[in-house]
Design a protein around this motif. Structure first.
Motif, PDB file in Angstrom:
ATOM      1  N   ALA A  10       0.264  10.223  16.864  1.00  0.00           N
ATOM      2  CA  ALA A  10      -0.513   9.109  16.165  1.00  0.00           C
ATOM      3  C   ALA A  10      -0.224   9.737  14.762  1.00  0.00           C
ATOM      4  O   ALA A  10      -0.116   8.933  13.658  1.00  0.00           O
ATOM      5  CB  ALA A  10      -2.012   8.884  16.522  1.00  0.00           C
ATOM      6  N   VAL A  11      -0.488  10.762  14.364  1.00  0.00           N
ATOM      7  CA  VAL A  11      -0.775  11.379  13.033  1.00  0.00           C
ATOM      8  C   VAL A  11       0.849  11.542  12.575  1.00  0.00           C
ATOM      9  O   VAL A  11       0.890  11.086  11.465  1.00  0.00           O
ATOM     10  CB  VAL A  11      -1.148  13.106  13.166  1.00  0.00           C
ATOM     11  CG1 VAL A  11      -0.969  13.548  11.831  1.00  0.00           C
ATOM     12  CG2 VAL A  11      -2.577  13.054  13.428  1.00  0.00           C
ATOM     13  N   MET A  12       1.899  11.822  13.233  1.00  0.00           N
ATOM     14  CA  MET A  12       3.130  11.587  12.963  1.00  0.00           C
ATOM     15  C   MET A  12       3.490  10.371  12.496  1.00  0.00           C
ATOM     16  O   MET A  12       4.019   9.954  11.491  1.00  0.00           O
ATOM     17  CB  MET A  12       4.107  12.409  13.997  1.00  0.00           C
ATOM     18  CG  MET A  12       4.164  13.682  13.951  1.00  0.00           C
ATOM     19  SD  MET A  12       5.338  14.532  15.266  1.00  0.00           S
ATOM     20  CE  MET A  12       5.642  13.335  16.368  1.00  0.00           C
ATOM     21  N   THR A  13       3.347   9.265  13.320  1.00  0.00           N
ATOM     22  CA  THR A  13       3.176   7.956  12.985  1.00  0.00           C
ATOM     23  C   THR A  13       2.687   7.351  11.871  1.00  0.00           C
ATOM     24  O   THR A  13       3.292   6.732  10.904  1.00  0.00           O
ATOM     25  CB  THR A  13       2.843   7.019  14.059  1.00  0.00           C
ATOM     26  OG1 THR A  13       3.775   7.391  15.172  1.00  0.00           O
ATOM     27  CG2 THR A  13       3.095   5.278  13.749  1.00  0.00           C
ATOM     28  N   MET A  14       1.593   7.772  11.545  1.00  0.00           N
ATOM     29  CA  MET A  14       0.786   7.458  10.294  1.00  0.00           C
ATOM     30  C   MET A  14       1.325   8.439   9.163  1.00  0.00           C
ATOM     31  O   MET A  14       1.427   7.503   7.814  1.00  0.00           O
ATOM     32  CB  MET A  14      -0.812   8.012  10.481  1.00  0.00           C
ATOM     33  CG  MET A  14      -1.555   7.034  11.204  1.00  0.00           C
ATOM     34  SD  MET A  14      -3.382   7.446  11.409  1.00  0.00           S
ATOM     35  CE  MET A  14      -3.428   9.155  11.482  1.00  0.00           C
ATOM     36  N   GLU A  15       1.656   9.418   9.210  1.00  0.00           N
ATOM     37  CA  GLU A  15       2.361   9.958   7.999  1.00  0.00           C
ATOM     38  C   GLU A  15       3.695   9.315   7.712  1.00  0.00           C
ATOM     39  O   GLU A  15       3.986   9.085   6.551  1.00  0.00           O
ATOM     40  CB  GLU A  15       2.889  11.538   8.334  1.00  0.00           C
ATOM     41  CG  GLU A  15       1.474  12.377   8.313  1.00  0.00           C
ATOM     42  CD  GLU A  15       1.674  13.779   8.808  1.00  0.00           C
ATOM     43  OE1 GLU A  15       2.601  14.062   9.502  1.00  0.00           O
ATOM     44  OE2 GLU A  15       0.837  14.735   8.665  1.00  0.00           O
ATOM     45  N   ALA A  16       4.492   8.990   8.669  1.00  0.00           N
ATOM     46  CA  ALA A  16       5.794   8.172   8.282  1.00  0.00           C
ATOM     47  C   ALA A  16       5.463   6.948   7.771  1.00  0.00           C
ATOM     48  O   ALA A  16       6.126   6.507   6.769  1.00  0.00           O
ATOM     49  CB  ALA A  16       6.645   7.992   9.642  1.00  0.00           C
ATOM     50  N   THR A  17       4.403   6.233   8.403  1.00  0.00           N
ATOM     51  CA  THR A  17       4.058   5.200   7.818  1.00  0.00           C
ATOM     52  C   THR A  17       3.715   5.125   6.162  1.00  0.00           C
ATOM     53  O   THR A  17       4.014   4.285   5.247  1.00  0.00           O
ATOM     54  CB  THR A  17       2.918   4.201   8.469  1.00  0.00           C
ATOM     55  OG1 THR A  17       3.437   4.187   9.750  1.00  0.00           O
ATOM     56  CG2 THR A  17       2.685   3.112   7.739  1.00  0.00           C
ATOM     57  N   CYS A  18       2.690   6.208   5.709  1.00  0.00           N
ATOM     58  CA  CYS A  18       2.516   6.354   4.528  1.00  0.00           C
ATOM     59  C   CYS A  18       3.700   6.849   3.628  1.00  0.00           C
ATOM     60  O   CYS A  18       3.515   6.243   2.520  1.00  0.00           O
ATOM     61  CB  CYS A  18       1.559   7.724   4.470  1.00  0.00           C
ATOM     62  SG  CYS A  18       0.867   7.990   3.004  1.00  0.00           S
ATOM     63  N   ALA A  19       4.540   7.495   3.902  1.00  0.00           N
ATOM     64  CA  ALA A  19       5.646   7.657   3.417  1.00  0.00           C
ATOM     65  C   ALA A  19       6.504   6.761   2.925  1.00  0.00           C
ATOM     66  O   ALA A  19       7.162   6.444   1.836  1.00  0.00           O
ATOM     67  CB  ALA A  19       6.546   8.913   3.895  1.00  0.00           C
ATOM     68  N   GLU A  20       6.770   5.810   3.858  1.00  0.00           N
ATOM     69  CA  GLU A  20       7.624   4.550   3.798  1.00  0.00           C
ATOM     70  C   GLU A  20       6.748   3.647   2.809  1.00  0.00           C
ATOM     71  O   GLU A  20       7.603   2.806   2.239  1.00  0.00           O
ATOM     72  CB  GLU A  20       7.673   3.728   5.159  1.00  0.00           C
ATOM     73  CG  GLU A  20       8.669   4.450   6.150  1.00  0.00           C
ATOM     74  CD  GLU A  20       8.641   3.990   7.475  1.00  0.00           C
ATOM     75  OE1 GLU A  20       7.773   3.121   7.810  1.00  0.00           O
ATOM     76  OE2 GLU A  20       9.427   4.507   8.456  1.00  0.00           O
ATOM     77  N   SER A  21       5.558   3.455   2.840  1.00  0.00           N
ATOM     78  CA  SER A  21       4.739   2.772   2.075  1.00  0.00           C
ATOM     79  C   SER A  21       4.735   3.083   0.796  1.00  0.00           C
ATOM     80  O   SER A  21       5.038   2.533  -0.341  1.00  0.00           O
ATOM     81  CB  SER A  21       3.356   2.653   2.485  1.00  0.00           C
ATOM     82  OG  SER A  21       2.504   2.019   1.833  1.00  0.00           O
ATOM     83  N   THR A  22       4.836   4.331   0.354  1.00  0.00           N
ATOM     84  CA  THR A  22       4.937   4.928  -0.916  1.00  0.00           C
ATOM     85  C   THR A  22       6.288   4.692  -1.449  1.00  0.00           C
ATOM     86  O   THR A  22       6.353   4.447  -2.628  1.00  0.00           O
ATOM     87  CB  THR A  22       4.702   6.466  -0.628  1.00  0.00           C
ATOM     88  OG1 THR A  22       3.391   6.496  -0.354  1.00  0.00           O
ATOM     89  CG2 THR A  22       4.931   7.105  -2.256  1.00  0.00           C
ATOM     90  N   LEU A  23       7.211   4.802  -0.597  1.00  0.00           N
ATOM     91  CA  LEU A  23       8.879   4.594  -1.011  1.00  0.00           C
ATOM     92  C   LEU A  23       8.718   3.171  -1.386  1.00  0.00           C
ATOM     93  O   LEU A  23       9.481   2.818  -2.476  1.00  0.00           O
ATOM     94  CB  LEU A  23       9.629   4.832  -0.027  1.00  0.00           C
ATOM     95  CG  LEU A  23      10.998   4.651  -0.153  1.00  0.00           C
ATOM     96  CD1 LEU A  23      11.711   5.327  -1.498  1.00  0.00           C
ATOM     97  CD2 LEU A  23      11.975   4.800   0.944  1.00  0.00           C
TER      98      LEU A  23
END
Length: 62
Positions: A10-23
């Protein structure tokens, strides 16, 4: 152990989602700084942004 794995996933998914959102926010900010792009959007009826997206773009500038 299963719960730990679930939480790590769940943490890895949230981090990936945050990175994609920022991009995506950075890309959109760059596009919106192009007057021709904004003119094209406006000509096609896209003259406003969803509030959440607008607020996210404002956060990136501060």
């Amino acid at each position: 152990m299963h719960e730990l794995t679930r939480q790590q996933t769940a943490v890895m998914t949230m981090e990936a989602t945050c990175a994609e959102s920022t991009l995506l926010a950075n890309i959109l900010e760059a596009l919106l700084s192009d007057a021709d792009f904004v003119t094209t959007l406006t000509a096609h009826g896209f003259d406003t942004l969803p509030r959440v997206l607008y607020e996210r773009l404002l956060q990136g500038r501060s």
